[in-house]
Scaffold this active site. Structure first.
Site, PDB file in Angstrom:
ATOM      1  N   ASP A 163       0.874  -1.190   0.000  1.00 40.58           N
ATOM      2  CA  ASP A 163       0.000   0.000   0.000  1.00 40.58           C
ATOM      3  C   ASP A 163       0.905   1.231   0.000  1.00 40.58           C
ATOM      4  OD1 ASP A 163      -1.934   1.904   0.386  1.00 40.58           O
ATOM      5  OD2 ASP A 163      -2.402   1.330   2.438  1.00 40.58           O
ATOM      6  N   GLU A 193      -1.645  10.442   0.385  1.00 40.99           N
ATOM      7  CA  GLU A 193      -2.913   9.699   0.322  1.00 40.99           C
ATOM      8  C   GLU A 193      -3.318   9.212   1.699  1.00 40.99           C
ATOM      9  OE1 GLU A 193      -5.682   6.262  -0.063  1.00 40.99           O
ATOM     10  OE2 GLU A 193      -3.757   6.375   0.943  1.00 40.99           O
ATOM     11  N   ASP A 216      -4.874   0.983  -6.213  1.00 41.11           N
ATOM     12  CA  ASP A 216      -4.548   0.888  -4.784  1.00 41.11           C
ATOM     13  C   ASP A 216      -4.908  -0.499  -4.278  1.00 41.11           C
ATOM     14  OD1 ASP A 216      -3.773   1.626  -2.189  1.00 41.11           O
ATOM     15  OD2 ASP A 216      -4.828   3.543  -2.285  1.00 41.11           O
TER      16      ASP A 216
HETATM   17 CO    CO Z   1      -3.271   2.787   3.093  1.00 40.81          CO
HETATM   18 ZN    ZN Z   2      -3.355   2.969  -0.294  1.00 45.51          ZN
END
Ligand code: CO
Ligand code: ZN
Length: 330
Positions: A163, A193, A216
């Site tokens: 991530d 983010e 993502d």
């Molecule tokens: Co995240």
């Molecule tokens: Zn992410």
């Protein structure tokens, strides 16, 4: 591809401190695009020009990772800290962290009388080997990321930052495969983010795309006693329909699904009960955009061992290529 994954997932880049990530990604994309620039917030924006017949498309993958920020140095040289993004206190004890200047630390915690409990973040500290604020290599306001080597265990790929470095890899590998395309595609490697999709918001306001697609990770429902969720590792690219921040554009979801079916790319439909992505910010920027998200299924999101499946990563690349290489009618 594992070399590129290793390079990106082991690097340092908590939200707001993405400079090192940006310098790693820039040379990976430069040979394949018409323009590269960095905006005022730090987003890396790479444009692959189309033939003028298509739409303006924004692809977003975030460079930043969750991390820690020093709030206080004790007189003995230990660092108290706060979170950058969704860091959970369980799993912190004994973790290793790295700072932008290369300083390395180990996380300890105050004495626990009841071993069944977990201390909150502010009862933990980072030990960088200092004995006082004077010989401490870092100070208040410095940010740390976790330190973990990348491992490939058969098809399962594990790191501290799938991530969303794996989303960055999907973007880069897609870019390498695009030749004469109809659309002007802006690949945005976004910042911040994890603290509220801030980089993508600024980028989308500036670019004003017709279509936006975030890349993502998403969680899975295939581990013991987890919340029910119809996404599993190894079953293909996840096409997001809804998460807690947005409902994907129905036409775009339909298009993704059709392209996956037509090209025999494994896919699964995703409804995520919590969390969101850069797509949320793109969707509501300016007058709005048709936004969606291709998700990479991932176990243990926001732990230091986020785990994805190599086949799913490939499916996400294949699907994004199919979408961008052809006309988009929504
Ligand atoms: Co995240
Ligand atoms: Zn992410």
């Amino acid at each position: 591809m594992n070399d590129l994954i290793k390079k990106l997932v082991e690097a340092y880049g908590p939200s707001g401190f993405e400079d090192q990530m940006r310098e790693l990604i820039r040379p990976e994309v430069e040979p394949y695009v018409d323009e590269v620039r960095v905006d005022a917030l730090g987003n890396l924006i790479a444009l692959k020009r189309g033939d003028g017949q298509g739409l303006k498309v924004m692809i977003a993958a975030h460079m930043d990772e969750i991390g820690l920020m020093v709030t206080h140095v004790t007189k003995e040289g230990f660092l108290r800290f706060t979170n950058i993004g969704g860091v959970r206190p369980h799993g912190l004890w004994g973790s290793r962290v790295q700072f932008a200047n290369g300083a390395i630390g180990v996380i300890g915690s105050d004495r626990l009388d009841d071993r069944h409990k977990i201390h909150p973040l502010n009862k933990h500290y980072i030990d960088v080997g200092a004995t006082s604020p004077d010989d401490c290599p870092v100070g208040v306001g410095d940010a740390a990321g976790f330190m973990q080597p990348f491992i490939a265990n058969g098809s399962l790929l594990t790191s501290k930052t799938m991530d969303d470095r794996i989303g960055c890899v999907v973007a880069i590998e897609t870019l390498k495969r695009l030749q004469n395309i109809p659309h002007d595609v802006y690949f945005v490697f976004s910042v911040q983010e994890e603290v509220g999709t801030r980089g993508a918001q600024a980028a989308a306001n500036g670019l004003d795309p017709d279509v936006g697609i975030a890349l993502d990770v998403t969680i899975t429902g295939d581990v013991p006693e987890c919340a029910p969720m119809s996404v599993s590792l190894g079953k293909g690219a996840a096409i997001k329909v809804k998460d807690s921040g947005m409902i994907a554009h129905a036409g775009l979801v339909r298009l993704m699904r059709q392209r996956a079916e037509a090209a025999n790319i494994p896919f699964q439909m995703e409804v995520l009960d919590g969390g969101s992505t850069d797509a949320r910010s793109i969707q509501i920027a300016n007058g709005g955009a048709a936004a969606g998200c291709i998700s990479i299924p991932c176990r243990y999101v926001h732990s230091q061992s986020e785990t994805v499946h190599a086949g799913d990563v490939q499916a996400c690349i294949d699907l994004l290529v199919e979408i961008l290489a052809n006309p988009i009618a929504l």
